[in-house]
Every structure is written in structure tokens, then in C-alpha cells.
Design a protein around this motif. Structure first.
Motif, PDB file in Angstrom:
ATOM      1  N   THR A   1      31.466  31.690  33.317  1.00 57.66           N
ATOM      2  CA  THR A   1      32.902  31.405  33.418  1.00 57.66           C
ATOM      3  C   THR A   1      33.158  30.262  34.386  1.00 57.66           C
ATOM      4  O   THR A   1      34.111  29.492  34.217  1.00 57.66           O
ATOM      5  CB  THR A   1      33.667  32.653  33.867  1.00 57.66           C
ATOM      6  OG1 THR A   1      33.082  33.146  35.080  1.00 57.66           O
ATOM      7  CG2 THR A   1      33.603  33.741  32.813  1.00 57.66           C
ATOM      8  N   THR A   2      32.326  30.136  35.415  1.00 56.06           N
ATOM      9  CA  THR A   2      32.495  29.051  36.387  1.00 56.06           C
ATOM     10  C   THR A   2      32.086  27.694  35.831  1.00 56.06           C
ATOM     11  O   THR A   2      32.334  26.666  36.464  1.00 56.06           O
ATOM     12  CB  THR A   2      31.655  29.338  37.647  1.00 56.06           C
ATOM     13  OG1 THR A   2      30.295  29.596  37.261  1.00 56.06           O
ATOM     14  CG2 THR A   2      32.207  30.543  38.398  1.00 56.06           C
ATOM     15  N   ASP A   3      31.472  27.702  34.641  1.00 51.74           N
ATOM     16  CA  ASP A   3      31.055  26.450  34.009  1.00 51.74           C
ATOM     17  C   ASP A   3      31.978  26.054  32.861  1.00 51.74           C
ATOM     18  O   ASP A   3      31.638  25.182  32.056  1.00 51.74           O
ATOM     19  CB  ASP A   3      29.614  26.562  33.509  1.00 51.74           C
ATOM     20  CG  ASP A   3      28.624  26.676  34.652  1.00 51.74           C
ATOM     21  OD1 ASP A   3      28.902  26.091  35.713  1.00 51.74           O
ATOM     22  OD2 ASP A   3      27.591  27.351  34.484  1.00 51.74           O
TER      23      ASP A   3
ATOM     24  N   HIS B   1      35.540  24.338  32.101  1.00 51.58           N
ATOM     25  CA  HIS B   1      36.476  23.468  32.797  1.00 51.58           C
ATOM     26  C   HIS B   1      37.474  22.863  31.804  1.00 51.58           C
ATOM     27  O   HIS B   1      37.248  22.866  30.591  1.00 51.58           O
ATOM     28  CB  HIS B   1      35.738  22.336  33.511  1.00 51.58           C
ATOM     29  CG  HIS B   1      34.625  22.785  34.406  1.00 51.58           C
ATOM     30  ND1 HIS B   1      34.828  23.198  35.689  1.00 51.58           N
ATOM     31  CD2 HIS B   1      33.288  22.893  34.178  1.00 51.58           C
ATOM     32  CE1 HIS B   1      33.667  23.548  36.241  1.00 51.58           C
ATOM     33  NE2 HIS B   1      32.710  23.367  35.332  1.00 51.58           N
TER      34      HIS B   1
ATOM     35  N   GLU C   1      27.536  23.854  29.816  1.00 55.28           N
ATOM     36  CA  GLU C   1      28.808  23.674  30.511  1.00 55.28           C
ATOM     37  C   GLU C   1      29.796  23.123  29.481  1.00 55.28           C
ATOM     38  O   GLU C   1      29.390  22.468  28.520  1.00 55.28           O
ATOM     39  CB  GLU C   1      28.685  22.692  31.670  1.00 55.28           C
ATOM     40  CG  GLU C   1      27.771  23.158  32.786  1.00 55.28           C
ATOM     41  CD  GLU C   1      27.519  22.071  33.817  1.00 55.28           C
ATOM     42  OE1 GLU C   1      27.218  22.416  34.968  1.00 55.28           O
ATOM     43  OE2 GLU C   1      27.614  20.876  33.459  1.00 55.28           O
TER      44      GLU C   1
ATOM     45  N   SER D   1      31.715  21.526  40.766  1.00 54.94           N
ATOM     46  CA  SER D   1      31.449  22.967  40.702  1.00 54.94           C
ATOM     47  C   SER D   1      29.983  23.296  40.979  1.00 54.94           C
ATOM     48  O   SER D   1      29.681  24.270  41.673  1.00 54.94           O
ATOM     49  CB  SER D   1      31.852  23.499  39.324  1.00 54.94           C
ATOM     50  OG  SER D   1      31.533  24.856  39.194  1.00 54.94           O
TER      51      SER D   1
END
Length: 823
Positions: free
Chosen positions: A293-295, A297, A343, A375
Motif C-alpha cells: 500500500t505504501t508503494d 502513489h 510500484e 517513499s
């Protein structure tokens, strides 16, 4: 079947020597001028143009009068765009275009205070005393002039001529290419004329130019152009991105779950393919374990990160970048190990967002590239983008393509001197998806689309091996392209000028199309495409094709090579992919039928360098080994008292044992050389017609020729080695065994050629020179920029057609006993 390519590539970085370098100047000049006749004509045209330009000055109470005028000057073929510049007097060239006869047309700014200076130059040419060489004063300047006219709006327009807005009062997004440092002047005029300009995040900054999008009418732009000398040229600023999608397949959820269970998923620190597209559906079973989820954008947080595209283009791109074609993977029952992850950056807004926002995709692309680096700054990544400017040819650098080049070179705004170089892959765009067979045109009539002309990017086109039509109800239909031929979806750069980069560099599977039995209809069928993850949970598998699929597959190859060799630079991985490529049998048949290098050069602009291979890119075989080097070179040198000049060249001693070549004698071999490096772009101010004004520097390679001594080779390639550097070296020209030749590998920032012949003819051809050629950093940069070191990657492959021949062991043995560096 086990791969033959299991041996490590051989590093030859230690077998190089650095030498001071001097380039060979080239002569030139057109036909001799008749002094009196030419001088009088130029004098009369100059006076008329100055008077007319003065009369046409716009009078608007909102604007201060411009203390000067713009002229349109047509120069002779090959004349530098700044040949008439007199910086101390304020006379300078702005926009540059070319005529059908390859003559250059410039917008020349002449301050009112400098009119007399310009007129005096022409008068001196007419009546001044001859020099000792018998030439009139200012001969080079005046005889370079073909015609002088008052400037028009079209004089400043450097985009496609047909794209210039014809309607006087319709608003349009323009790109104002402004002289760097004078943006405030343009902002002030825009404010006075109530012209809306884009914010800083929509602008592009280059070494000498800042690109400002502005929403204005043609009438207003004409006012602006003749009210300031800060605008060098104008282009369009409204990009029209095209996405390439395929038809959906039926739901195969059980296959998806089975495959997901057989995959060994990558760790969080693995290299990533970063897909710049419409977002991604992370919930898909084949994506979730490799896409955190952090990848995820987005350029705008309000857009969300999910895939909003109707057919899930971004999700399919992510799937293809991670797994490749799923067809074989789903049918297989074995374990599959992934060495890279994903990503995603959403670069286009979903429906409902401001349609009037200037779609300047250069800044958008750069912002998208920066997001994941913030990130996860320590992660290696490959960037993949299948967004192009619909039907806009990339024959010259654009703001968007230059932004891509800047990002690859690590010189975009926000990058410091420690910024990474970046490997960016871009699709070449697709041909129109016509259904009527009568509307299908030759693919060479569809040039590769902007921004795929980016010098530093790896541009991907398509070929196809898919010829088996299995779809029901299509009996009697036949494939449009044969196996191994260019995919019907792929564009080419055959119509581009010879100094434009060779694009695409690579072709991968992009699918085929089917033709009805009566030759009236053409369709894209699922059986002639590839298989990828879809966006709809009820239909997790979709058909995916065109150059988007090809680009995603190539990104996967790049990530796998990076995973094997994290020590390699992006320049090296780009070079290895191109170096690994081979043409298919039908492509080779076309090359064999073309006798001249010029004809073969056109084929390279169609097929690139062929179809890449992961096996050949990542490792060597006993009969097919790669020698490589990653190095830094100083192309130029600027020292006080010594001025600006060339810097160094590098000589490589290739560890090829003479005895091995003698024993092989007439055995056919190939010697392939690839040189890959990134340039720092400087668009505008003539860069659209003169590559050396666009690139920061250039590099070339040259191999010692047959029967050429080491001293003769050094004198031929390096003027600094000659007694008189101004004189060209004598040298035999026996290199007819090169596929393309030196004239055909001079474009762009990746150069590749193949020598083919009997092994014995490579005897004593063991010395290679890497040398610089001109770029803007030498003449138009600060001292520290001119003196900067530049990176390059070199790959040299020796290949024997006979797989039983062992080339690797003799070369490895020679290296172990010690190679003498001969220079």
C-alpha cells in the motif's frame, strides 16, 4: 531446457588507458557568393525587414514598447543557428526551424541600438578591404544569409507546422519557451494581458530554457511575442495521451488462485518496476503480495491510487511488468520465483477533475518519478510508461521528451549531484485501430509518438509470433502479420531525420490482428494477444496487447537483469538489453536483401536492434561472451588561459588471443559493440534541428582496422596524436563488414553495430577507442559543468556461429595470465 548462458560477463574496465583528446574539425561551406550581388540583396532585404518590423510593432496601452525587433533570417544549409549572434550588442537567435531543403530559418532579435551595427557588418562586407586570404570582411556571417524578412508568429513556432492554431480568438494552451532568468518579464506581460499561466509544478526548467504553459488566444500570443525578447520559441502545451488496451477474456479465477499459490514472492527490499499509468488494483491475487500500500502513489492525492481506467490498463501494465504473459504461467504447475516487485503512480486524473488544467506531461512525469523515490529512497527501480501524445510525431525533442531525458540523467529540478541516474522505458505508440481493411496504411506512415524520442529512454515497439487464430466464429480469417514480423500495432521512425535517435531500440511481443477472408475487415482478437491481470474482480484475466504490453514485458526483463546485477548502472542495463537483442528470421531476411548501409539503417528504425533476451543480457555462453566496462570520462576541459577544448578519450585493449583467431581461421564470427550513456538535455535555441545543441556531450566508438598499426589507429581517431592536429589522418577504409557503419550510429545516446566475418580478419583488431563529440557543455556552460565527468557503459560481444566452439576459456585464460594494455 537448461540455458547455455551460465557464465559471468567479463569486466574489462582494468584494460583501458586515458589519453588527452582533440577532435577533428570538419570543413564545409556552400557555393561561392558573388560579393556585390549578394551583399546588395542582403542589404536591401535587411533595411526593408527592419522598417516593416518597426511598423508592425503592436501598440497596446497595457504593454511597454519593445526596444528592438525580431527578424526572420534564412541561413544556408549547415550554418549554426547562432552564427549571426553578437552578444555584446544584444543580437541573438531565438527559434530555429528548417526548410524542405534543410536550410535553417531563425528568429533573430535586433535591439534598436544595434541596428547600425548589423547594417555596418553588411556594408563592410560590400566595401571593406579584403583579408590576406582574399576574403571580404564578415564573409562567414553575411554569406550564411539566404534571406531576411520581418518575423511572424510562424517564425517562433517550432512544433508541427500544421498544429499552429489558425483561429485568432480561440483559447489554446501554448508552451512559452522562455530564456532562463527572464521568466519574470514573461510573467509580467502575461499579468498585463490577463493570460493565465501554469504554476511551478507544470513548468520545466532546462539549462538555458524555462517552459511556461500559458492559456491564450493566437492574437494575444502575437502581442506577447513582439512585446518581449524573453520568449525564444512557442509550441503546443496540450498533450493528448493515448492508452492501449485489449479485449477482455472470460473469468478464470481458479487459475489465478492456483498460480498465486505457486509463486515465491519478492521481499520488500527487492528492485521494483514503477508503472506510471492509471493506477493499479492492488486487490488482485497476482499483484497484492508484490505491491505494498505504501508503494501506491498518485500525482494528486484526491485522485486515489486505484485503477480508474475502464479496462484496467494500469493493472494490466503492472501484471505484465511483474509476470510477463500469464498464458504459460497459468498452464504450468511448477514453482515460480519473482526477483522484483511493483510500484504504481497514477499520472492521469479520473473523470470529474478540472478539464481546463494544462496537461503538461513533462512536469507530471517528473513528479511521478519523484514520488516513489521519496517513499523508498534506497530501492533500485525501473520506470515503465505507456503514455504517449496521440498522433504527435517525436521527430524532434519536445518539452515532454526532454523532461524524460532530464529524469534519466538525474538532472531534473530537485535532483542534486548525488541524484540517481534512472532507467526509463517508454512505449513507441500504436497505429490506428481501424476495422476497415481499406484504411490500413503502411506502418512507416505512422511515426513514433512523443515523448518516445527521448534520447535516454529505452523505447519499445512490437513484433509478433502470434499467428494461430483460435477464436470461435472466425474461420477463414488470417493473421495480418506473419510470425516474426513487425506487429501491426507498432510504429516506426523511418520518416524521421537521420540525426534523430533510432527508435524503437527494441521490439517485444505486441500481438497481431486478424483479416477477414474477403479482405474487408480487420479485428484484434483475444487469441492474437497476451494474457494479463484485469481490473474487474469478476474477470481477473484480460487480453492485453499493443506496445503497452511490449513495454511492460521489457521492463520486467530490465528488472530481472538489475536483480542479478545490482552493481550495474542504468546505462549498463539499457545497453545490455539492446546488446542482447537479435532480429527474427523474417527481419534478417530483409537485412540480407538490403545491400547498402543506408537501406539497413531504415530497417533498424523499423525493428530496432531486435528482440531482447534475458539469458543473453544477464550472462555469457562459451561461444557467445560479453566483455563490459562501466567508466567515467571527461569529454571537455575548461582551464583558465587554455580555454575550452576536448578532454580525454579512452583506449581499451580487448583480451582476444591472436592464437585463438588463427586457429579458428575462416570460422564465421560476430563482434558486436554497444555504447550506452545519458545526456543532459538542453532543448530550445536551435536544439530541435541541431543535436549538438541539445546534448550535453556525445560519445563514439572506433575499432582498430585491419592492417592498421597502433600508431596509425591513434593518429586516425585522435587529432592530439598527430604532428599537425588540423590535418586529417590518412587511413585505410576497409570496414565494409560493419552492418550499419559509423554514419548510421551517430544519432542519440546509444550506439550499436555488428561486425561479421571470418575470425582471422579480427587479428590485431584488439584496440577500441571511446572518444567525445561536441555538445552544449563545451561551449555554453559554466566551468564546473564543462569539466564534469560523464558515465558510460561499454559492451563488446564475440560470438561464434558454431555452438561447439569455446571462445570463453581462451579469453578467460589470457586475462588470468595478464593482459598488456598497449596504449
Amino acid at each position: 531446457m537448461p540455458s547455455r548462458f551460465t557464465l559471468p560477463h567479463i569486466d574489462i574496465s582494468a584494460y583501458s588507458a586515458v589519453q588527452p583528446y582533440t577532435g577533428s574539425g570538419s570543413g564545409g561551406g556552400g557555393s561561392p557568393r558573388e560579393r556585390e550581388e549578394h551583399g546588395r540583396r542582403v542589404q536591401n532585404e535587411l533595411r526593408t525587414a527592419l522598417d516593416l518590423a518597426t511598423q508592425q510593432r503592436p501598440s497596446d496601452e497595457r504593454l511597454e514598447p519593445l526596444p528592438g525587433v525580431f527578424l526572420e533570417v534564412q541561413l544556408t544549409k549547415g550554418t549554426p543557428p547562432d552564427a549571426l549572434d553578437r552578444k555584446n550588442d544584444g543580437i541573438r537567435a531565438a527559434a530555429v526551424n528548417t526548410t524542405t531543403g534543410d536550410e535553417r530559418v531563425i528568429a533573430l532579435y535586433v535591439p534598436d541600438a544595434a541596428r547600425a551595427v548589423f547594417e555596418a557588418v553588411v556594408e563592410a562586407y560590400l566595401g571593406g578591404e579584403l583579408t590576406r586570404a582574399g576574403n571580404p570582411p564578415h564573409k562567414a556571417k553575411v554569406e550564411a544569409i539566404e534571406a531576411v524578412r520581418a518575423a511572424r508568429l510562424a517564425t517562433f513556432w517550432t512544433d508541427e507546422p500544421a498544429a499552429i492554431p489558425a483561429e485568432a480568438h480561440a483559447e489554446f494552451w501554448w508552451a512559452l519557451w522562455c530564456i532562463k532568468g527572464r521568466e519574470a518579464e514573461v510573467e509580467d506581460i502575461c499579468e498585463r494581458l490577463q493570460v493565465r499561466t501554469a504554476g511551478d509544478d507544470k513548468r520545466l526548467v532546462f539549462p538555458e530554457i524555462t517552459v511556461i504553459p500559458a492559456l491564450a488566444t493566437r492574437t494575444t500570443i502575437e502581442l506577447m511575442l513582439f512585446a518581449t525578447s524573453a520568449i525564444a520559441e512557442i509550441r503546443r502545451a496540450s498533450d493528448n495521451p493515448a492508452f492501449f488496451v485489449g479485449e477482455a477474456r472470460e473469468d478464470q479465477r481458479e487459475w489465478v488462485d492456483d498460480l498465486a499459490g505457486r509463486i515465491v514472492w519478492p521481499g520488500s527490499d527487492a528492485i521494483a518496476v514503477c508503472v506510471l499509468d492509471t493506477g493499479a488494483n492492488r486487490g488482485h491475487p497476482l499483484l497484492e503480495p508484490a505491491l505494498a500500500t505504501t508503494d501506491l502513489h498518485a500525482i494528486n492525492a484526491g485522485w486515489g491510487t486505484d485503477d480508474h481506467h475502464r479496462l484496467g490498463h494500469g493493472t494490466s501494465m503492472a501484471s505484465m511488468s511483474l509476470h510477463g504473459d500469464l498464458t504459460a504461467a497459468l498452464a504450468d504447475q511448477g514453482e515460480r520465483i519473482l526477483s522484483h516487485r511493483l510500484e504504481s503512480v497514477k499520472v492521469l486524473p479520473p473523470a470529474g477533475f478540472d478539464p481546463n488544467e494544462p496537461r503538461s506531461y513533462g512536469p507530471v512525469t517528473q513528479a511521478a518519478i519523484a514520488r516513489p523515490e521519496i517513499s523508498a529512497p534506497d530501492r533500485l527501480r525501473v520506470y515503465c510508461m505507456a503514455v504517449t501524445n496521440l498522433d504527435v510525431s517525436g521527430s524532434i525533442p519536445s518539452a515532454w521528451s526532454a523532461a524524460v531525458d532530464q529524469a534519466a540523467a538525474g538532472t531534473m529540478p530537485g535532483d542534486d549531484e548525488n541524484a540517481p541516474k534512472r532507467l526509463i522505458l517508454i512505449s513507441g505508440g500504436n497505429t490506428p485501430d481501424h476495422i476497415d481493411f481499406g484504411r490500413i496504411r503502411p506502418q512507416d506512415e505512422h511515426p513514433i509518438e512523443d515523448p518516445a524520442q527521448a534520447w535516454n529512454a529505452l523505447t519499445v515497439g512490437g513484433y509478433t509470433d502470434l499467428i494461430d487464430i483460435k477464436d470461435p466464429s472466425y474461420d477463414g480469417w488470417t493473421p495480418l502479420a506473419g510470425a516474426g514480423e513487425l506487429s501491426p500495432h507498432s510504429r516506426t521512425s523511418v520518416t524521421w531525420p537521420s540525426n534523430a535517435p533510432i527508435k524503437p531500440e527494441l521490439v517485444l511481443e505486441a500481438g497481431n490482428r486478424a483479416v477477414s477472408a474477403d479482405r474487408t475487415e480487420v479485428l484484434t482478437l483475444p487469441s492474437l494477444g497476451l494474457l494479463a491481470a484485469g481490473n474487474d474482480p469478476t474477470r481477473p484475466l484480460v487480453s492485453f496487447d499493443q506496445t503497452s504490453a511490449a513495454t511492460a514485458q521489457c521492463s520486467r526483463l530490465a528488472a530481472r537483469v538489475f536483480a542479478d546485477h545490482p552493481e550495474f548502472w542504468p546505462e549498463m542495463v539499457r545497453g545490455l538489453l539492446v546488446h542482447s537483442a537479435e532480429w527474427t528470421v523474417p527481419m534478417l531476411a530483409e537485412f540480407s536483401a538490403r545491400a547498402s548501409k543506408r537501406e539497413r539503417y531504415e530497417l533498424v528504425r523499423k525493428y530496432g536492434y531486435g528482440v531482447p533476451s534475458y539469458e543473453r543480457a544477464t550472462a555469457s555462453a562459451s561461444n557467445n561472451l560479453a566483455l563490459f566496462a562501466q567508466a567515467e570520462i571527461q569529454p571537455f576541459r575548461f582551464e583558465r588561459g587554455d580555454g575550452r577544448r576536448y578532454g580525454d578519450c579512452h583506449y581499451y585493449t580487448l583480451p582476444i588471443p591472436p592464437r585463438m583467431l588463427e586457429e579458428l581461421e575462416n570460422e564465421p564470427v560476430e563482434l558486436k559493440i554497444t555504447l550506452s550513456y545519458f545526456v543532459d538535455p538542453n532543448p530550445g535555441l536551435g536544439a530541435n534541428v541541431d543535436p549538438q545543441r541539445y546534448r550535453s556531450h556525445g560519445l563514439r566508438f572506433d575499432l582498430r582496422r585491419s592492417n592498421e598499426s597502433i600508431e596509425e589507429f591513434r593518429r586516425r581517431v585522435n587529432a592530439a596524436e598527430r604532428e599537425d592536429p588540423r590535418r586529417a589522418a590518412n587511413g585505410n577504409n576497409d570496414d565494409n563488414r560493419w552492418l550499419l557503419g559509423p554514419q548510421s550510429i551517430a544519432a542519440g545516446s546509444l550506439h550499436c553495430d555488428v561486425w561479421t566475418g571470418p575470425a582471422i580478419e579480427l587479428l590485431r583488431r584488439d584496440l577500441l577507442c571511446i572518444k567525445p563529440v561536441l555538445g552544449w557543455c563545451r561551449e555554453r556552460s559554466a566551468r564546473e559543468v564543462c569539466n564534469r565527468q560523464r558515465r558510460y557503459a561499454l559492451i563488446v560481444t564475440l560470438k561464434a556461429a558454431n555452438q561447439e566452439i569455446d571462445l570463453y576459456t581462451p579469453i578467460q585464460s589470457l586475462i588470468e595470465t595478464g593482459v598488456e594494455v598497449v596504449v
